[in-house]
Design an enzyme around this catalytic site. Sequence first.
Site, PDB file in Angstrom:
ATOM      1  N   ASP A 196       4.529  38.050   1.604  1.00  0.00           N
ATOM      2  CA  ASP A 196       5.666  38.640   2.334  1.00  0.00           C
ATOM      3  C   ASP A 196       5.603  40.154   2.184  1.00  0.00           C
ATOM      4  O   ASP A 196       6.627  40.836   2.037  1.00  0.00           O
ATOM      5  CB  ASP A 196       6.998  38.096   1.798  1.00  0.00           C
ATOM      6  CG  ASP A 196       8.190  38.443   2.699  1.00  0.00           C
ATOM      7  OD1 ASP A 196       7.966  38.726   3.900  1.00  0.00           O
ATOM      8  OD2 ASP A 196       9.334  38.444   2.217  1.00  0.00           O
ATOM      9  N   ASP A 213       9.540  41.213  -5.042  1.00  0.00           N
ATOM     10  CA  ASP A 213       9.824  39.994  -4.288  1.00  0.00           C
ATOM     11  C   ASP A 213       8.586  39.090  -4.207  1.00  0.00           C
ATOM     12  O   ASP A 213       8.057  38.832  -3.131  1.00  0.00           O
ATOM     13  CB  ASP A 213      10.298  40.407  -2.876  1.00  0.00           C
ATOM     14  CG  ASP A 213      11.133  39.332  -2.219  1.00  0.00           C
ATOM     15  OD1 ASP A 213      11.366  38.296  -2.850  1.00  0.00           O
ATOM     16  OD2 ASP A 213      11.540  39.541  -1.058  1.00  0.00           O
TER      17      ASP A 213
HETATM   18  N1  ATP Z   1      13.345  45.223 -10.084  1.00  0.00           N
HETATM   19  C1  ATP Z   1      14.198  45.800  -9.247  1.00  0.00           C
HETATM   20  N2  ATP Z   1      14.767  46.993  -9.564  1.00  0.00           N
HETATM   21  C2  ATP Z   1      15.642  47.591  -8.723  1.00  0.00           C
HETATM   22  N3  ATP Z   1      16.015  47.078  -7.534  1.00  0.00           N
HETATM   23  C3  ATP Z   1      15.481  45.907  -7.156  1.00  0.00           C
HETATM   24  C4  ATP Z   1      14.550  45.206  -7.989  1.00  0.00           C
HETATM   25  N4  ATP Z   1      14.187  44.072  -7.354  1.00  0.00           N
HETATM   26  C5  ATP Z   1      14.856  44.064  -6.195  1.00  0.00           C
HETATM   27  N5  ATP Z   1      15.637  45.167  -6.056  1.00  0.00           N
HETATM   28  C6  ATP Z   1      16.495  45.524  -4.923  1.00  0.00           C
HETATM   29  O1  ATP Z   1      17.003  44.335  -4.342  1.00  0.00           O
HETATM   30  C7  ATP Z   1      16.525  44.173  -3.009  1.00  0.00           C
HETATM   31  C8  ATP Z   1      16.194  42.713  -2.735  1.00  0.00           C
HETATM   32  O2  ATP Z   1      15.187  42.278  -3.611  1.00  0.00           O
HETATM   33  P1  ATP Z   1      14.125  41.203  -3.174  1.00  0.00           P
HETATM   34  O3  ATP Z   1      13.349  41.688  -2.023  1.00  0.00           O
HETATM   35  O4  ATP Z   1      13.385  40.792  -4.387  1.00  0.00           O
HETATM   36  O5  ATP Z   1      15.092  39.991  -2.755  1.00  0.00           O
HETATM   37  P2  ATP Z   1      15.194  39.137  -1.419  1.00  0.00           P
HETATM   38  O6  ATP Z   1      16.157  38.035  -1.682  1.00  0.00           O
HETATM   39  O7  ATP Z   1      13.866  38.758  -0.946  1.00  0.00           O
HETATM   40  O8  ATP Z   1      15.840  40.089  -0.395  1.00  0.00           O
HETATM   41  P3  ATP Z   1      15.337  40.293   1.098  1.00  0.00           P
HETATM   42  O9  ATP Z   1      15.641  39.014   1.794  1.00  0.00           O
HETATM   43  O10 ATP Z   1      16.148  41.459   1.551  1.00  0.00           O
HETATM   44  O11 ATP Z   1      13.867  40.586   1.013  1.00  0.00           O
HETATM   45  C9  ATP Z   1      15.355  45.108  -2.874  1.00  0.00           C
HETATM   46  O12 ATP Z   1      15.206  45.591  -1.589  1.00  0.00           O
HETATM   47  C10 ATP Z   1      15.702  46.237  -3.847  1.00  0.00           C
HETATM   48  O13 ATP Z   1      16.546  47.188  -3.228  1.00  0.00           O
HETATM   49 MG    MG Z   2      12.634  41.243  -0.259  1.00  0.00          MG
END
Ligand code: ATP
Ligand code: MG
Length: 260
Positions: A196, A213
Amino acid sequence: MSEDYEELARREELRVDRARSKRVKDEDLFKTLEEVFDLKTVMALYQMINSGPIDSVFGAVKAGKESRVYWAKGKSGEDLAVKIYLTSSMEFKKSIRQYIQGDPRFRDSKDHRQLIYTWAQKEFKNLSQAKGAGVRVPRPIHVHQNILVMEFIGDGGEPAPMLKDLRDGEVDARIYEDVIGMLERLYRDAGLVHADLSEYNVMVHEGKAYFIDLGQAVLKTHPMADTFLSRDVGNIIRFFEKRGLNPPDPESVIKWLKRQ
Ligand SMILES: Nc1ncnc2c1ncn2[C@@H]1O[C@H](COP(=O)(O)OP(=O)(O)OP(=O)(O)O)[C@@H](O)[C@H]1O
Ligand SMILES: [Mg+2]
């Protein structure tokens, strides 16, 4: 449930610093948690605060369809990111199956909750595997049920910007090389395909790219690995092209990644 939990929190002097919560302004964080998550999840989080790596939880950094990410503090005052997967989304269940089936590290499950737990375990394992190979990812710290605790990428509770959020002037050859270098390590040294990867899942902190992610990342031996790799490379190349760089075409990048 709300009263029970509040009572529990009071008894154990659970520290939730509402004043410093940046995003969830006037909301009671734990009330919000109860609205979004089921009792099992709230209790698991509570357990992590009581006897795990978390000291206090602040506001949500990001609320997605499948998960929420919270800014928290660890026992030594370090920033943590706490990603909690929702156990209720049926859509999610459908979409994650293909990434679990075909991965010998994990077992498929008919039980919805178990499948989400496996997903959190899978993200933890992928982060560890990537980190071990020198890929810049948030350091995984703890996983329990549907809750993943990892290093916080950013400063003072403010997450670092995503690659997509950089201004045109900041999207240069150096960051391109960094992203491609991480992709090379992820594929060749960690043996993983992100699956992804795009400007939405790369954070840029202090000039360095971090892949985030990784729940859906698969081993490169997964039957769909090549399809996912082409998509990942295509997304990245398209992004840099759109921002005015002149990257090589995706096919030659894939060939280079797969070189003997
Ligand atoms: N380790 C981290 N430190 C700081 N912020 C984080 C971290 N992991 C994720 N985030 C924040 O949280 C958001 C979502 O994280 P992630 O992409 O892992 O989840 P997701 O459920 O897949 O969300 P999406 O559907 O938007 O991709 C990221 O865009 C980022 O802004
Ligand atoms: Mg994400």
